[in-house]
Design a protein around this motif. Structure first.
Motif, PDB file in Angstrom:
ATOM      1  N   ALA A 196     -27.697 -28.194 101.645  1.00 55.57           N
ATOM      2  CA  ALA A 196     -27.872 -29.652 101.616  1.00 55.57           C
ATOM      3  C   ALA A 196     -26.530 -30.366 101.486  1.00 55.57           C
ATOM      4  O   ALA A 196     -26.296 -31.401 102.134  1.00 55.57           O
ATOM      5  CB  ALA A 196     -28.789 -30.035 100.464  1.00 55.57           C
ATOM      6  N   SER A 197     -25.636 -29.813 100.683  1.00 56.27           N
ATOM      7  CA  SER A 197     -24.321 -30.438 100.484  1.00 56.27           C
ATOM      8  C   SER A 197     -23.525 -30.446 101.780  1.00 56.27           C
ATOM      9  O   SER A 197     -22.897 -31.454 102.138  1.00 56.27           O
ATOM     10  CB  SER A 197     -23.550 -29.687  99.396  1.00 56.27           C
ATOM     11  OG  SER A 197     -24.246 -29.717  98.183  1.00 56.27           O
ATOM     12  N   ILE A 208     -19.065 -43.928 105.282  1.00 54.51           N
ATOM     13  CA  ILE A 208     -17.889 -44.472 104.586  1.00 54.51           C
ATOM     14  C   ILE A 208     -16.878 -45.002 105.591  1.00 54.51           C
ATOM     15  O   ILE A 208     -16.321 -46.106 105.436  1.00 54.51           O
ATOM     16  CB  ILE A 208     -17.259 -43.395 103.685  1.00 54.51           C
ATOM     17  CG1 ILE A 208     -18.194 -43.075 102.514  1.00 54.51           C
ATOM     18  CG2 ILE A 208     -15.907 -43.847 103.153  1.00 54.51           C
ATOM     19  CD1 ILE A 208     -17.740 -41.907 101.667  1.00 54.51           C
ATOM     20  N   LEU A 209     -16.625 -44.237 106.647  1.00 51.37           N
ATOM     21  CA  LEU A 209     -15.641 -44.662 107.661  1.00 51.37           C
ATOM     22  C   LEU A 209     -16.074 -45.954 108.345  1.00 51.37           C
ATOM     23  O   LEU A 209     -15.260 -46.863 108.560  1.00 51.37           O
ATOM     24  CB  LEU A 209     -15.461 -43.549 108.693  1.00 51.37           C
ATOM     25  CG  LEU A 209     -14.667 -42.323 108.233  1.00 51.37           C
ATOM     26  CD1 LEU A 209     -14.701 -41.234 109.292  1.00 51.37           C
ATOM     27  CD2 LEU A 209     -13.220 -42.704 107.919  1.00 51.37           C
ATOM     28  N   ASN A 210     -17.347 -46.047 108.708  1.00 50.74           N
ATOM     29  CA  ASN A 210     -17.839 -47.264 109.363  1.00 50.74           C
ATOM     30  C   ASN A 210     -17.805 -48.460 108.424  1.00 50.74           C
ATOM     31  O   ASN A 210     -17.450 -49.581 108.834  1.00 50.74           O
ATOM     32  CB  ASN A 210     -19.268 -47.045 109.870  1.00 50.74           C
ATOM     33  CG  ASN A 210     -19.299 -46.231 111.155  1.00 50.74           C
ATOM     34  OD1 ASN A 210     -19.039 -46.749 112.248  1.00 50.74           O
ATOM     35  ND2 ASN A 210     -19.607 -44.952 111.037  1.00 50.74           N
ATOM     36  N   SER A 229     -19.754 -48.663  98.163  1.00 48.82           N
ATOM     37  CA  SER A 229     -19.721 -48.172  96.784  1.00 48.82           C
ATOM     38  C   SER A 229     -20.683 -46.995  96.592  1.00 48.82           C
ATOM     39  O   SER A 229     -20.323 -45.958  96.017  1.00 48.82           O
ATOM     40  CB  SER A 229     -20.076 -49.311  95.826  1.00 48.82           C
ATOM     41  OG  SER A 229     -20.196 -48.835  94.508  1.00 48.82           O
ATOM     42  N   GLU A 230     -21.908 -47.157  97.086  1.00 46.80           N
ATOM     43  CA  GLU A 230     -22.895 -46.094  96.920  1.00 46.80           C
ATOM     44  C   GLU A 230     -22.556 -44.869  97.761  1.00 46.80           C
ATOM     45  O   GLU A 230     -22.825 -43.721  97.359  1.00 46.80           O
ATOM     46  CB  GLU A 230     -24.298 -46.612  97.267  1.00 46.80           C
ATOM     47  CG  GLU A 230     -24.869 -47.610  96.272  1.00 46.80           C
ATOM     48  CD  GLU A 230     -24.929 -47.018  94.867  1.00 46.80           C
ATOM     49  OE1 GLU A 230     -25.458 -45.904  94.701  1.00 46.80           O
ATOM     50  OE2 GLU A 230     -24.424 -47.672  93.932  1.00 46.80           O
ATOM     51  N   ALA A 231     -21.965 -45.118  98.933  1.00 46.70           N
ATOM     52  CA  ALA A 231     -21.558 -44.001  99.787  1.00 46.70           C
ATOM     53  C   ALA A 231     -20.461 -43.178  99.105  1.00 46.70           C
ATOM     54  O   ALA A 231     -20.460 -41.944  99.159  1.00 46.70           O
ATOM     55  CB  ALA A 231     -21.079 -44.506 101.147  1.00 46.70           C
ATOM     56  N   ASN A 235     -20.630 -39.383  97.899  1.00 47.45           N
ATOM     57  CA  ASN A 235     -19.592 -38.437  98.323  1.00 47.45           C
ATOM     58  C   ASN A 235     -19.077 -37.622  97.133  1.00 47.45           C
ATOM     59  O   ASN A 235     -18.817 -36.407  97.250  1.00 47.45           O
ATOM     60  CB  ASN A 235     -18.448 -39.192  98.991  1.00 47.45           C
ATOM     61  CG  ASN A 235     -17.534 -38.274  99.775  1.00 47.45           C
ATOM     62  OD1 ASN A 235     -17.984 -37.297 100.376  1.00 47.45           O
ATOM     63  ND2 ASN A 235     -16.250 -38.572  99.770  1.00 47.45           N
ATOM     64  N   LYS A 236     -18.941 -38.267  95.981  1.00 43.55           N
ATOM     65  CA  LYS A 236     -18.518 -37.558  94.772  1.00 43.55           C
ATOM     66  C   LYS A 236     -19.564 -36.515  94.372  1.00 43.55           C
ATOM     67  O   LYS A 236     -19.232 -35.393  93.973  1.00 43.55           O
ATOM     68  CB  LYS A 236     -18.324 -38.558  93.620  1.00 43.55           C
ATOM     69  CG  LYS A 236     -17.103 -39.454  93.779  1.00 43.55           C
ATOM     70  CD  LYS A 236     -16.988 -40.400  92.587  1.00 43.55           C
ATOM     71  CE  LYS A 236     -15.788 -41.327  92.744  1.00 43.55           C
ATOM     72  NZ  LYS A 236     -15.687 -42.276  91.595  1.00 43.55           N
TER      73      LYS A 236
END
Length: 403
Positions: A196-197, A208-210, A229-231, A235-236
């Motif tokens: 999944a990761s 994030i890039l977009n 922010s949520e993305a 990602n973390k």
């Protein structure tokens, strides 16, 4: 985890079996000793009633395993007239220096003469006394275990040890059978986290890039900021899940190299000084020089960083944080102490579990997923070390890492 479950299963099983075996052996020993004394007394009654059948006594003694049976005669004044062993051809009085009867037996015979009872037990001797033609005759036996009893005891011990070893072997393989479903479940969980990761990593990076591209074009929409922010937060989480997956896949097979633990610790600690200054936190550290360790340097740095980040996260302004790295019994020990709310006694046993947040509302607000301490524990476990936590709720928390 599964290994610990297997060990606990074996310990509990063997403990119950050992207690059961000891209880059975004890009861059997008590019963056999009681039966032995009872038979010995009956045998003495038989001998005392048949006017001492010495001619065939040796054969009966051998059959009954009573090797120390004596007959003593006393006069009315308490002087010993004779002391004869049914299992020995020697006889004579207590004053005969060549008599084979030892002093302990002589003393026991006199104690029996002075006893007000006509039968009973004195130390390891049982006796029956009667008066014959003005003389007091005492027939007594030493009921301490003879050679045959010692052989029986040694045989029983050898048999018991053999059975326990066999049961240990059976418990070991049985524990594998019992924990097999848990093992498969954990393997599926680890595989799911890893897959999944990896699958989520690419789309999150694209989002994030977009979002960053739209922000650079001058779009200040608050919804776009929330997406970014949520993305970043997701990602973390994915990076932490991948870290756990990598540690799990290594199975403790690490490419260990010797490095300076003192320098690595100092390298991680120093950047936190500015954070301490900004939040008015009393931050101090004591790092013993020239402590070296064989392991994965980057993983150990990550472990130290997680503990420090956790300490700063839960230390209020004006609080105190102390880091200590020293050596005890040739083993490096790291402690990270911080003042604050601490950890409740109910939460303390679970803080190293994955996805466990002991202050859910606060943890969520600060971007925690309950994986930091899990990663720290996984790292030190992979290095065959140990991590533990101590806390007084409402005052402090302290984490100790033993390398």
């Amino acid at each position: 985890m599964v290994k610990k479950i297997r060990i606990k299963f074996i310990i509990v099983t063997m403990t119950l079996l050992i207690i059961s075996v000891i209880a059975v052996l004890y009861m059997n020993t008590v019963y056999r000793n009681h039966l032995y004394r009872q038979n010995a007394m009956q045998y003495l009654e038989l001998l005392s009633g048949d006017e001492y059948p010495i001619d065939d006594a040796d054969e009966q003694i051998e059959d009954e395993h009573y090797t120390d049976i004596y007959i003593a005669a006393f006069d009315a004044s308490g002087n010993i007239l004779s002391l004869h062993s049914l299992g020995n051809d020697e006889s004579g009085s207590g004053n005969d220096e060549n008599n084979m009867i030892d002093n302990a037996t002589m003393k026991a015979a006199k104690s029996m003469y002075n006893s007000s009872k006509s039968s009973g037990r004195i130390k390891s001797y049982i006796f029956i006394s009667k008066v014959v033609e003005g003389e007091k005759h005492i027939i007594f036996a030493n009921i301490r275990p003879g050679k045959h009893r010692n052989v029986e005891i040694m045989g029983t011990i050898a048999f018991t040890v053999s059975i326990l070893i066999l049961l240990l072997w059976v418990s070991f393989f049985l524990s594998k059978f019992v924990t097999d479903p848990a093992t498969k479940s954990l393997e599926r969980e680890k595989q799911f986290i890893s897959d999944a990761s990896h699958e989520l990593k690419t789309p999150i990076a694209a989002i994030i890039l977009n979002a960053q591209a739209l922000s650079e074009n001058g779009d200040t929409n608050k919804h776009l900021k929330n997406i970014l922010s949520e993305a970043e937060r997701m990602n973390k989480l994915i990076r932490k899940l991948l870290t756990l997956a990598c540690i799990d896949e290594s199975n403790g097979c690490l490419e260990k190299k010797k490095f300076s633990l003192s320098e690595s610790c100092e390298e991680i600690v120093l950047p936190f000084e500015s954070m301490a200054f900004e939040n008015n936190i009393d931050f101090s550290y004591d790092i013993t020089e020239e402590i070296y360790y064989s392991g994965v340097c980057d993983d150990i740095k990550q472990l130290i960083s997680i503990l420090l980040d956790n300490a700063f996260k839960y230390t209020p302004n004006g609080g105190k944080i102390k880091v200590n790295l020293h050596r005890k019994n040739h083993r490096p020990i790291l402690t990270v102490y911080n003042e604050g709310d601490g950890i409740s006694p109910e939460a303390l046993p679970y803080i190293f579990d994955r996805f466990y947040c002991y202050e859910k509302s606060r943890s969520t607000h600060q971007g925690s997923f309950g994986l930091g301490l899990s990663i720290a524990k996984a790292i030190i476990n992979a290095h065959s070390g140990d991590i533990s936590a101590a806390s007084e709720f409402g005052k402090y928390a302290e984490f100790t890492v033993i390398f």
